[in-house]
Design a protein around this motif. Structure first.
Motif, PDB file in Angstrom:
ATOM      1  N   GLY A  56       0.834  -1.202   0.000  1.00  0.00           N
ATOM      2  CA  GLY A  56       0.000   0.000   0.000  1.00  0.00           C
ATOM      3  C   GLY A  56       0.865   1.246   0.000  1.00  0.00           C
ATOM      4  O   GLY A  56       2.066   1.203  -0.294  1.00  0.00           O
ATOM      5  N   GLU A  57       0.218   2.336   0.401  1.00  0.00           N
ATOM      6  CA  GLU A  57       0.855   3.644   0.261  1.00  0.00           C
ATOM      7  C   GLU A  57       1.656   4.031   1.526  1.00  0.00           C
ATOM      8  O   GLU A  57       2.881   4.071   1.503  1.00  0.00           O
ATOM      9  N   ALA A  58       0.954   4.266   2.596  1.00  0.00           N
ATOM     10  CA  ALA A  58       1.583   4.702   3.849  1.00  0.00           C
ATOM     11  C   ALA A  58       0.564   4.506   4.962  1.00  0.00           C
ATOM     12  O   ALA A  58      -0.639   4.487   4.705  1.00  0.00           O
ATOM     13  N   PRO A  59       1.034   4.389   6.195  1.00  0.00           N
ATOM     14  CA  PRO A  59       0.075   4.224   7.295  1.00  0.00           C
ATOM     15  C   PRO A  59      -0.832   5.441   7.433  1.00  0.00           C
ATOM     16  O   PRO A  59      -0.420   6.566   7.153  1.00  0.00           O
ATOM     17  N   GLY A  60      -2.063   5.196   7.864  1.00  0.00           N
ATOM     18  CA  GLY A  60      -2.973   6.272   8.243  1.00  0.00           C
ATOM     19  C   GLY A  60      -2.966   6.409   9.764  1.00  0.00           C
ATOM     20  O   GLY A  60      -2.095   5.851  10.452  1.00  0.00           O
ATOM     21  N   GLU A  63      -3.235   3.060  11.767  1.00  0.00           N
ATOM     22  CA  GLU A  63      -2.026   2.254  11.591  1.00  0.00           C
ATOM     23  C   GLU A  63      -0.871   2.856  12.395  1.00  0.00           C
ATOM     24  O   GLU A  63      -0.075   2.151  13.012  1.00  0.00           O
ATOM     25  N   PRO A  69      -0.054  -2.308   9.475  1.00  0.00           N
ATOM     26  CA  PRO A  69      -0.640  -1.756   8.256  1.00  0.00           C
ATOM     27  C   PRO A  69      -2.100  -2.178   8.087  1.00  0.00           C
ATOM     28  O   PRO A  69      -2.505  -3.259   8.534  1.00  0.00           O
ATOM     29  N   PHE A  70      -2.871  -1.332   7.461  1.00  0.00           N
ATOM     30  CA  PHE A  70      -4.251  -1.642   7.061  1.00  0.00           C
ATOM     31  C   PHE A  70      -5.094  -2.203   8.217  1.00  0.00           C
ATOM     32  O   PHE A  70      -5.621  -3.311   8.147  1.00  0.00           O
ATOM     33  N   ALA A  74      -9.856   1.343   5.608  1.00  0.00           N
ATOM     34  CA  ALA A  74      -9.383   0.716   4.356  1.00  0.00           C
ATOM     35  C   ALA A  74      -8.956  -0.730   4.633  1.00  0.00           C
ATOM     36  O   ALA A  74      -9.184  -1.629   3.817  1.00  0.00           O
ATOM     37  N   ASN A  96       3.745  -1.204   3.186  1.00  0.00           N
ATOM     38  CA  ASN A  96       3.512   0.048   2.465  1.00  0.00           C
ATOM     39  C   ASN A  96       4.821   0.551   1.875  1.00  0.00           C
ATOM     40  O   ASN A  96       5.893   0.209   2.377  1.00  0.00           O
ATOM     41  N   HIS A 170      -6.711   1.177  -4.663  1.00  0.00           N
ATOM     42  CA  HIS A 170      -6.490   1.236  -3.227  1.00  0.00           C
ATOM     43  C   HIS A 170      -7.838   1.072  -2.508  1.00  0.00           C
ATOM     44  O   HIS A 170      -8.839   1.646  -2.936  1.00  0.00           O
TER      45      HIS A 170
HETATM   46  N1  URA Z   1      -3.578   2.963   3.588  1.00  0.00           N
HETATM   47  C1  URA Z   1      -2.392   2.466   3.188  1.00  0.00           C
HETATM   48  O1  URA Z   1      -1.959   2.663   2.078  1.00  0.00           O
HETATM   49  N2  URA Z   1      -1.723   1.729   4.045  1.00  0.00           N
HETATM   50  C2  URA Z   1      -2.154   1.460   5.258  1.00  0.00           C
HETATM   51  O2  URA Z   1      -1.460   0.770   5.983  1.00  0.00           O
HETATM   52  C3  URA Z   1      -3.405   1.982   5.643  1.00  0.00           C
HETATM   53  C4  URA Z   1      -4.101   2.726   4.791  1.00  0.00           C
END
Ligand code: URA
Length: 202
Positions: A56-60, A63, A69-70, A74, A96, A170
Motif C-alpha cells: 500500500g501507500e503509507a500508514p494512516g 495504523e 498496516p491496514f 481501508a 507500504n 487502493h
Molecule cells: N492505507 C495504506 O496505504 N496503508 C495502510 O497501511 C493503511 C491505509
C-alpha cells in the motif's frame, strides 16, 4: 503480457537479509522528516514466506497508533476482500511504500518514498513472493517507477525484478467509489489464478 511500465531498469542489489534484520536496520528511523510526527513506524505484517504480498501507500491514523498496516477503515475493506478470496492476513504479507504516516494523510512525497525504498526492496527480496499486488497509484508508481495513470496499469500484469505485479485500486478509493470494487475483484481473480498455480502472469 502488457507493455512494461517503463524500459527495464537495472536490477536493484540483491539482499539476503531476514525481515527481522531489515527491521533492526531501520531502527528508530530518521531518514526522512516523517519520524517527527509518527507514533509508530509501521514495518509490515504477515507471513515472512508469503507467496502473495500487498503493498500500500503509507500508514494512516489507525495504523500509526497500532503499528500495523491496514487496520483502519481501508484495512477492514482489505480484510473483507481477502476473506471473500479465501485468503487470510496470516498467509500473505502486507506493507507500504512509506513506513511512517504522512501528516493529515497526505501522500508520501518523492523524498519520503526514496528514503524507504531500500527497505521495501529488501522486504521483497527477503520474502520472495510469487506475486505482488500494489494498492493504488502511489504504491504502483513507487514500486514500478511508472508514470502511466493507474487506470491504464491496473488489471495488467507488470514485472518487478521478474516478480509479476498486479496493480489495482487502493481500498480507500474503493470505499469512496464502491462501483469500482468489481474491477479489483477481477484483478484479484488473475492474481488468485497465478497464486494457485492455475494460470500465468501474461
Ligand atoms: N492505507 C495504506 O496505504 N496503508 C495502510 O497501511 C493503511 C491505509
Amino acid at each position: 503480457m502488457a507493455q512494461p511500465a517503463e524500459p527495464t531498469a537495472p536490477p536493484e542489489p540483491l539482499s539476503t537479509l531476514r525481515l527481522s534484520d531489515i527491521r533492526q536496520e531501520m531502527g528508530d528511523c530518521r531518514r526522512c522528516q516523517l519520524w517527527k510526527t509518527r507514533t509508530h513506524l509501521v514495518f509490515g505484517t504477515g507471513n515472512p514466506r508469503a507467496r502473495l504480498m500487498f503493498i500500500g501507500e503509507a500508514p494512516g491514523a489507525e495504523e500509526d497508533q497500532q503499528g500495523e498496516p491496514f487496520v483502519g477503515a481501508a484495512g477492514q475493506l482489505l480484510n473483507r476482500l481477502l476473506e471473500r478470496l479465501g485468503l487470510t492476513r496470516e498467509e500473505v504479507y502486507i506493507t507500504n511504500v512509506a513506513k511512517c504516516r504522512p501528516p493529515n494523510n497526505r501522500n508520501p512525497d518523492a523524498e519520503e518514498i526514496a528514503a524507504c525504498r531500500p527497505f521495501l526492496v529488501q522486504q521483497i527480496q527477503a520474502i520472495r513472493p510469487q506475486v505482488i499486488v500494489t494498492l493504488g497509484a502511489v504504491a504502483t508508481h513507487a514500486l514500478l517507477k511508472a508514470k502511466a495513470p493507474l487506470n491504464r496499469l491496473r488489471g495488467q500484469w507488470q514485472k518487478w525484478q521478474n516478480i509479476p505485479v498486479m496493480p489495482t485500486f487502493h481500498p480507500s478509493y474503493l470505499l469512496r467509489v464502491p462501483q469500482d470494487r468489481i474491477k479489483t475483484w477481477e484483478d484479484m481473480q488473475k492474481v488468485l489464478a497465478v497464486y494457485r498455480g492455475e494460470g500465468t502472469a501474461d
